[in-house]
Design an enzyme around this catalytic site. Structure first.
Site, short mmCIF file in Angstrom:
data_model
loop_
_atom_site.label_atom_id
_atom_site.label_comp_id
_atom_site.label_asym_id
_atom_site.label_seq_id
_atom_site.Cartn_x
_atom_site.Cartn_y
_atom_site.Cartn_z
N ARG A 184 -5.09 -0.72 39.44
CA ARG A 184 -5.57 -0.95 37.96
C ARG A 184 -4.23 -0.24 37.29
O ARG A 184 -4.09 1.06 37.18
CB ARG A 184 -6.73 -0.08 37.75
CG ARG A 184 -7.01 0.20 36.13
CD ARG A 184 -8.40 0.34 35.69
NE ARG A 184 -9.33 -0.59 36.03
CZ ARG A 184 -10.52 -0.85 35.55
NH1 ARG A 184 -11.03 0.15 34.84
NH2 ARG A 184 -11.33 -1.90 35.78
N HIS B 234 -7.76 -9.39 33.98
CA HIS B 234 -8.73 -8.92 34.88
C HIS B 234 -9.51 -9.94 35.64
O HIS B 234 -10.54 -10.06 35.49
CB HIS B 234 -9.82 -8.27 33.81
CG HIS B 234 -10.63 -7.02 34.39
ND1 HIS B 234 -10.54 -6.74 35.52
CD2 HIS B 234 -11.88 -6.38 33.94
CE1 HIS B 234 -11.34 -5.79 36.15
NE2 HIS B 234 -12.17 -5.55 34.91
N GLN C 8 -13.18 -9.49 37.50
CA GLN C 8 -14.24 -9.38 36.61
C GLN C 8 -14.51 -10.84 36.33
O GLN C 8 -16.01 -11.06 36.45
CB GLN C 8 -13.73 -8.92 35.28
CG GLN C 8 -14.76 -8.94 34.03
CD GLN C 8 -16.10 -7.73 34.50
OE1 GLN C 8 -15.70 -6.43 34.95
NE2 GLN C 8 -17.20 -8.46 34.81
N ASP D 115 -16.62 -8.25 24.56
CA ASP D 115 -15.96 -6.91 25.35
C ASP D 115 -15.76 -5.83 24.21
O ASP D 115 -15.95 -6.36 23.05
CB ASP D 115 -14.86 -7.33 25.93
CG ASP D 115 -14.17 -6.00 26.83
OD1 ASP D 115 -14.92 -5.14 27.26
OD2 ASP D 115 -13.03 -6.16 27.36
N CYS E 293 -18.57 -7.44 30.37
CA CYS E 293 -17.75 -6.70 31.46
C CYS E 293 -18.32 -5.10 31.70
O CYS E 293 -18.36 -4.64 32.81
CB CYS E 293 -16.38 -6.92 31.58
SG CYS E 293 -15.43 -6.03 30.29
N ARG F 207 -19.78 -7.50 40.89
CA ARG F 207 -18.27 -7.15 41.33
C ARG F 207 -18.13 -6.87 42.70
O ARG F 207 -17.09 -7.24 43.48
CB ARG F 207 -17.87 -5.98 40.45
CG ARG F 207 -17.91 -6.10 38.77
CD ARG F 207 -16.53 -6.95 38.62
NE ARG F 207 -15.28 -6.12 38.95
CZ ARG F 207 -14.80 -5.30 37.95
NH1 ARG F 207 -15.11 -4.95 37.15
NH2 ARG F 207 -13.42 -4.80 38.72
#
Ligand code: CP
Ligand code: NVA
Length: 305
Positions: free
Chosen positions: A107, A134, A137, A225, A263, A291
């Protein structure tokens, strides 16, 4: 070397395979405890290193739990308390970790750092979120939509809010899974126009508009988001510009009975009202759980297991 860096770097057929595997592995776990090891322990003897330059709840827990379920294990490196935080290069870090672990999840603050790690690593590298994208996701999101019975091909997915990293991965997925994406973002917060043009030139059915109502109209899925992603600084300007882009019951009413996705982490009464995120259209906790399953399929794909 099979890195998982972005949706558009993995062939369509392999993305399809990953998603099918995620669903298969999830269904085979029904009735088992969360820590039970999958039949055959496919990643027995394998170790995943996870490097975090930014905060995380879902990504760190889902990768760790996923590795345990596959019979392997995971360890966490907090970038600030490792030698990365004292200036050791990403290239050296990649070469050292490659001698010690079987795969690396990163990350990263910047996408360039992820690419640098992948360049020097001799084990698979997985993108666990960067400023640009991402992809893990989005696999979980697509799994969730298919579980809800949505046929992705030809469906209409609306994005409302900040044109951020998660949207970029969604736009890439629109090509691979042949759905339409229509994103409503305010001026100054639209996705990178060159990226949009490039994806459109590859056949992506992507439309960027100003009006949330236009995006919501007829949508099968509505996604949003946070208005302030990790690393964003101009908080008050963002809140002002994005204020009219809240996903609430009025906006949901314009959709084609859409599934709501986010997410997470969410900010209730900012990008989404409590009534929507806690309401019947919301699948955000299935999305979070997925996930685990989607990333297990990514890990097995990366490691040819
Ligand atoms: N959605 C997501 O990646 O969550 P975390 O930041 O908690 O990992
Ligand atoms: N866009 C958000 C996603 C968090 C999972 C961020 O980058 O902070």
């Amino acid at each position: 070397m099979k890195h998982f860096l972005d949706i558009n770097e993995v062939p369509k057929s392999e993305l399809r395979h990953i998603l099918n595997e995620a669903k298969r592995m999830k269904s085979e776990r029904k009735g088992f405890t969360k820590g039970a090891i999958d039949f055959g322990a496919p990643l027995s003897g394998h170790i995943l290193a996870m490097i975090f330059e930014k905060s995380s709840t879902r990504t760190r827990v889902s990768f760790d739990v996923g590795m345990r379920q596959l019979g392997g294990s995971a360890l966490i490196l907090d970038a600030s308390s490792s030698q990365l935080g004292r200036g050791e290069t990403i290239g050296d870090t990649a070469q050292v970790l490659s001698r010690m672990v079987d795969a690396i999840m990163f990350r990263a603050n910047s996408h360039e750092a992820l690419l640098e790690l992948a360049k020097w690593s001799s084990v698979p590298v997985i993108n666990g979120l960067t400023d640009k994208s991402h992809p893990c996701q989005i696999l979980a999101d697509l799994q969730t939509l298919e579980e809800c019975g949505l046929n992705l091909k030809g469906s209409r997915i609306a994005w409302v809010g900040d044109g951020n990293n998660v949207l970029t991965s969604f736009m890439e997925a629109a090509i691979a899974f042949d759905f339409e994406i229509i994103a409503a973002c305010p001026h100054g917060y639209k996705p990178d126009i060159k990226t949009v043009w490039e994806l459109q030139s590859k056949g992506g059915k992507i439309t960027i508009v100003d009006d949330p109502n236009e995006a919501a109209k007829g949508a099968d899925c509505l996604v949003t988001d946070t208005w302030v992603s990790m690393g964003d600084t101009n908080i008050s300007e963002r809140m002002q510009a994005l204020g009219p882009y809240q996903v609430n019951e009025d906006l949901m009413a314009k959709t084609n009975d859409a599934i709501f996705l986010h997410c997470l982490p969410a900010h209730r009464e900012e990008e989404v009202s409590s009534a929507v995120i806690d309401g019947p259209s919301s699948k955000v906790f299935d999305e979070a759980e997925n996930r685990i399953h989607a990333q297990k399929a990514v890990l097995r794909w990366c490691l040819d297991k």
